[in-house]
Scaffold this motif. Structure first.
Motif, PDB file in Angstrom:
ATOM      1  N   ALA A   1      -6.877  -3.866 -14.373  1.00  0.00           N
ATOM      2  CA  ALA A   1      -6.074  -4.711 -15.269  1.00  0.00           C
ATOM      3  C   ALA A   1      -6.221  -6.183 -14.903  1.00  0.00           C
ATOM      4  O   ALA A   1      -6.382  -7.042 -15.781  1.00  0.00           O
ATOM      5  N   GLU A   2      -6.180  -6.471 -13.622  1.00  0.00           N
ATOM      6  CA  GLU A   2      -6.344  -7.863 -13.182  1.00  0.00           C
ATOM      7  C   GLU A   2      -7.736  -8.384 -13.496  1.00  0.00           C
ATOM      8  O   GLU A   2      -7.900  -9.509 -13.978  1.00  0.00           O
ATOM      9  N   ALA A   3      -8.749  -7.573 -13.245  1.00  0.00           N
ATOM     10  CA  ALA A   3     -10.127  -8.012 -13.489  1.00  0.00           C
ATOM     11  C   ALA A   3     -10.370  -8.269 -14.975  1.00  0.00           C
ATOM     12  O   ALA A   3     -11.021  -9.254 -15.340  1.00  0.00           O
TER      13      ALA A   3
ATOM     14  N   GLY B   1     -16.481 -13.983 -15.005  1.00  0.00           N
ATOM     15  CA  GLY B   1     -17.099 -13.778 -16.297  1.00  0.00           C
ATOM     16  C   GLY B   1     -17.348 -12.318 -16.632  1.00  0.00           C
ATOM     17  O   GLY B   1     -17.879 -12.002 -17.683  1.00  0.00           O
ATOM     18  N   PHE B   2     -16.988 -11.424 -15.719  1.00  0.00           N
ATOM     19  CA  PHE B   2     -17.186  -9.995 -15.945  1.00  0.00           C
ATOM     20  C   PHE B   2     -16.271  -9.232 -14.999  1.00  0.00           C
ATOM     21  O   PHE B   2     -15.715  -9.789 -14.064  1.00  0.00           O
ATOM     22  N   VAL B   3     -16.149  -7.944 -15.243  1.00  0.00           N
ATOM     23  CA  VAL B   3     -15.407  -7.061 -14.337  1.00  0.00           C
ATOM     24  C   VAL B   3     -16.382  -6.606 -13.253  1.00  0.00           C
ATOM     25  O   VAL B   3     -17.433  -6.040 -13.572  1.00  0.00           O
ATOM     26  N   PRO B   4     -16.056  -6.851 -11.980  1.00  0.00           N
ATOM     27  CA  PRO B   4     -16.971  -6.423 -10.906  1.00  0.00           C
ATOM     28  C   PRO B   4     -17.217  -4.922 -10.947  1.00  0.00           C
ATOM     29  O   PRO B   4     -16.314  -4.127 -11.230  1.00  0.00           O
ATOM     30  N   ASP B   5     -18.451  -4.540 -10.647  1.00  0.00           N
ATOM     31  CA  ASP B   5     -18.826  -3.129 -10.642  1.00  0.00           C
ATOM     32  C   ASP B   5     -17.937  -2.306  -9.717  1.00  0.00           C
ATOM     33  O   ASP B   5     -17.570  -1.175 -10.039  1.00  0.00           O
ATOM     34  N   SER B   6     -17.575  -2.874  -8.580  1.00  0.00           N
ATOM     35  CA  SER B   6     -16.757  -2.129  -7.625  1.00  0.00           C
ATOM     36  C   SER B   6     -15.361  -1.838  -8.176  1.00  0.00           C
ATOM     37  O   SER B   6     -14.808  -0.757  -7.933  1.00  0.00           O
ATOM     38  N   VAL B   7     -14.806  -2.753  -8.933  1.00  0.00           N
ATOM     39  CA  VAL B   7     -13.483  -2.548  -9.535  1.00  0.00           C
ATOM     40  C   VAL B   7     -13.577  -1.482 -10.624  1.00  0.00           C
ATOM     41  O   VAL B   7     -12.731  -0.586 -10.710  1.00  0.00           O
ATOM     42  N   TYR B   8     -14.623  -1.560 -11.436  1.00  0.00           N
ATOM     43  CA  TYR B   8     -14.819  -0.566 -12.482  1.00  0.00           C
ATOM     44  C   TYR B   8     -15.028   0.826 -11.880  1.00  0.00           C
ATOM     45  O   TYR B   8     -14.422   1.805 -12.322  1.00  0.00           O
ATOM     46  N   ALA B   9     -15.856   0.901 -10.846  1.00  0.00           N
ATOM     47  CA  ALA B   9     -16.140   2.189 -10.200  1.00  0.00           C
ATOM     48  C   ALA B   9     -14.878   2.774  -9.570  1.00  0.00           C
ATOM     49  O   ALA B   9     -14.659   3.992  -9.620  1.00  0.00           O
ATOM     50  N   ARG B  10     -14.061   1.918  -9.001  1.00  0.00           N
ATOM     51  CA  ARG B  10     -12.798   2.381  -8.404  1.00  0.00           C
ATOM     52  C   ARG B  10     -11.917   3.027  -9.465  1.00  0.00           C
ATOM     53  O   ARG B  10     -11.348   4.096  -9.255  1.00  0.00           O
ATOM     54  N   ALA B  11     -11.800   2.383 -10.619  1.00  0.00           N
ATOM     55  CA  ALA B  11     -10.999   2.949 -11.708  1.00  0.00           C
ATOM     56  C   ALA B  11     -11.642   4.223 -12.251  1.00  0.00           C
ATOM     57  O   ALA B  11     -10.948   5.212 -12.523  1.00  0.00           O
ATOM     58  N   ALA B  12     -12.950   4.212 -12.382  1.00  0.00           N
ATOM     59  CA  ALA B  12     -13.659   5.384 -12.919  1.00  0.00           C
ATOM     60  C   ALA B  12     -13.509   6.601 -12.016  1.00  0.00           C
ATOM     61  O   ALA B  12     -13.621   7.738 -12.485  1.00  0.00           O
ATOM     62  N   ALA B  13     -13.214   6.389 -10.754  1.00  0.00           N
ATOM     63  CA  ALA B  13     -12.992   7.504  -9.841  1.00  0.00           C
ATOM     64  C   ALA B  13     -11.660   8.209 -10.107  1.00  0.00           C
ATOM     65  O   ALA B  13     -11.474   9.347  -9.687  1.00  0.00           O
TER      66      ALA B  13
ATOM     67  N   GLU C   1       0.801  -1.227   0.000  1.00  0.00           N
ATOM     68  CA  GLU C   1       0.000   0.000   0.000  1.00  0.00           C
ATOM     69  C   GLU C   1       0.834   1.278   0.000  1.00  0.00           C
ATOM     70  O   GLU C   1       0.413   2.288  -0.540  1.00  0.00           O
ATOM     71  N   ASP C   2       2.007   1.239   0.603  1.00  0.00           N
ATOM     72  CA  ASP C   2       2.841   2.440   0.665  1.00  0.00           C
ATOM     73  C   ASP C   2       3.660   2.660  -0.599  1.00  0.00           C
ATOM     74  O   ASP C   2       4.273   3.709  -0.758  1.00  0.00           O
ATOM     75  N   VAL C   3       3.668   1.682  -1.490  1.00  0.00           N
ATOM     76  CA  VAL C   3       4.493   1.758  -2.702  1.00  0.00           C
ATOM     77  C   VAL C   3       3.689   2.255  -3.899  1.00  0.00           C
ATOM     78  O   VAL C   3       4.194   3.002  -4.729  1.00  0.00           O
ATOM     79  N   PHE C   4       2.426   1.862  -3.978  1.00  0.00           N
ATOM     80  CA  PHE C   4       1.566   2.220  -5.106  1.00  0.00           C
ATOM     81  C   PHE C   4       0.491   3.192  -4.636  1.00  0.00           C
ATOM     82  O   PHE C   4      -0.166   2.948  -3.629  1.00  0.00           O
ATOM     83  N   ASP C   5       0.307   4.284  -5.378  1.00  0.00           N
ATOM     84  CA  ASP C   5      -0.734   5.235  -4.992  1.00  0.00           C
ATOM     85  C   ASP C   5      -2.110   4.689  -5.394  1.00  0.00           C
ATOM     86  O   ASP C   5      -2.221   3.678  -6.088  1.00  0.00           O
ATOM     87  N   GLU C   6      -3.152   5.366  -4.950  1.00  0.00           N
ATOM     88  CA  GLU C   6      -4.522   4.861  -5.175  1.00  0.00           C
ATOM     89  C   GLU C   6      -4.870   4.795  -6.663  1.00  0.00           C
ATOM     90  O   GLU C   6      -5.573   3.887  -7.099  1.00  0.00           O
ATOM     91  N   ARG C   7      -4.383   5.734  -7.445  1.00  0.00           N
ATOM     92  CA  ARG C   7      -4.636   5.715  -8.899  1.00  0.00           C
ATOM     93  C   ARG C   7      -3.993   4.478  -9.531  1.00  0.00           C
ATOM     94  O   ARG C   7      -4.620   3.787 -10.336  1.00  0.00           O
ATOM     95  N   GLU C   8      -2.753   4.195  -9.164  1.00  0.00           N
ATOM     96  CA  GLU C   8      -2.072   2.998  -9.677  1.00  0.00           C
ATOM     97  C   GLU C   8      -2.798   1.744  -9.222  1.00  0.00           C
ATOM     98  O   GLU C   8      -2.987   0.805 -10.011  1.00  0.00           O
ATOM     99  N   ARG C   9      -3.215   1.728  -7.979  1.00  0.00           N
ATOM    100  CA  ARG C   9      -3.898   0.549  -7.438  1.00  0.00           C
ATOM    101  C   ARG C   9      -5.234   0.316  -8.145  1.00  0.00           C
ATOM    102  O   ARG C   9      -5.605  -0.822  -8.430  1.00  0.00           O
ATOM    103  N   ALA C  10      -5.939   1.376  -8.461  1.00  0.00           N
ATOM    104  CA  ALA C  10      -7.201   1.250  -9.192  1.00  0.00           C
ATOM    105  C   ALA C  10      -6.951   0.703 -10.596  1.00  0.00           C
ATOM    106  O   ALA C  10      -7.689  -0.163 -11.077  1.00  0.00           O
ATOM    107  N   ALA C  11      -5.909   1.209 -11.261  1.00  0.00           N
ATOM    108  CA  ALA C  11      -5.576   0.731 -12.605  1.00  0.00           C
ATOM    109  C   ALA C  11      -5.144  -0.735 -12.576  1.00  0.00           C
ATOM    110  O   ALA C  11      -5.535  -1.525 -13.444  1.00  0.00           O
ATOM    111  N   LEU C  12      -4.358  -1.105 -11.584  1.00  0.00           N
ATOM    112  CA  LEU C  12      -3.906  -2.495 -11.479  1.00  0.00           C
ATOM    113  C   LEU C  12      -5.060  -3.437 -11.162  1.00  0.00           C
ATOM    114  O   LEU C  12      -5.133  -4.549 -11.697  1.00  0.00           O
ATOM    115  N   ALA C  13      -5.987  -2.998 -10.317  1.00  0.00           N
ATOM    116  CA  ALA C  13      -7.163  -3.822 -10.014  1.00  0.00           C
ATOM    117  C   ALA C  13      -7.995  -4.058 -11.270  1.00  0.00           C
ATOM    118  O   ALA C  13      -8.453  -5.179 -11.537  1.00  0.00           O
TER     119      ALA C  13
END
Length: 148
Positions: free
Chosen positions: A91-93, A100-112, A77-89
């Motif tokens: 990317a993984e999804a 079978g889909f990208v979870p809404d919460s992961v998409y919403a996190r990135a959209a923020a 958590e101290d190495v990656f900022d929230e924007r990077e973490r949202a993008a990585l989440a």
């Protein structure tokens, strides 16, 4: 294991390269783009793409600490900022699609963190690297052959 080299047809390579380049340009953050493609390549076990993109990331000045901890970004958590973490989440999804889909919460996190245009480019980038990974893994292209 039979080692095959390159793509089946140069036209496919040019098309994938064009999509990759457009997505990276549109994302607007070359270092983040490399983190995203490296993480997808880790998940897809693509040694060629890992070799290539780790080199590019280093050239861009991405820290060795980030590269070393990328596979465990959620715990670092101290190495990656929230924007990077949202993008990585995201990317993984998109890469794994375990449910079978990208979870809404992961998409919403990135959209923020990304407007609609940049979010489209981020998804395009993940889609492109997943295509590259599948081509290189299926062709069994060995690492070490990438030349910029």
């Amino acid at each position: 294991m039979t080692v095959r080299t390159g793509l089946l047809d140069p036209e496919v390579g040019r098309a994938l390269a064009s999509v990759s380049a457009a997505a990276k340009r549109g994302l607007g953050d070359p270092a983040l783009a490399e983190l995203v493609v490296i993480r997808a390549s880790q998940l897809n076990h693509c040694a060629f793409c890992l070799d290539m993109h780790l080199g590019v990331a280093r050239e861009l000045g991405v820290s060795e600490l980030k590269l070393d901890l990328l596979a465990a970004w959620e715990e670092a958590e101290d190495v990656f900022d929230e924007r990077e973490r949202a993008a990585l989440a995201l990317a993984e999804a998109v890469t794994v699609l375990a449910d079978g889909f990208v979870p809404d919460s992961v998409y919403a996190r990135a959209a923020a963190h990304f407007d609609d245009r940049r979010l489209a480019h981020l998804i395009g980038l993940v889609t492109a690297i997943n295509s590259w990974n599948r081509v290189m893994v299926s062709r069994r292209v060995e690492p070490g052959g990438y030349r910029p």
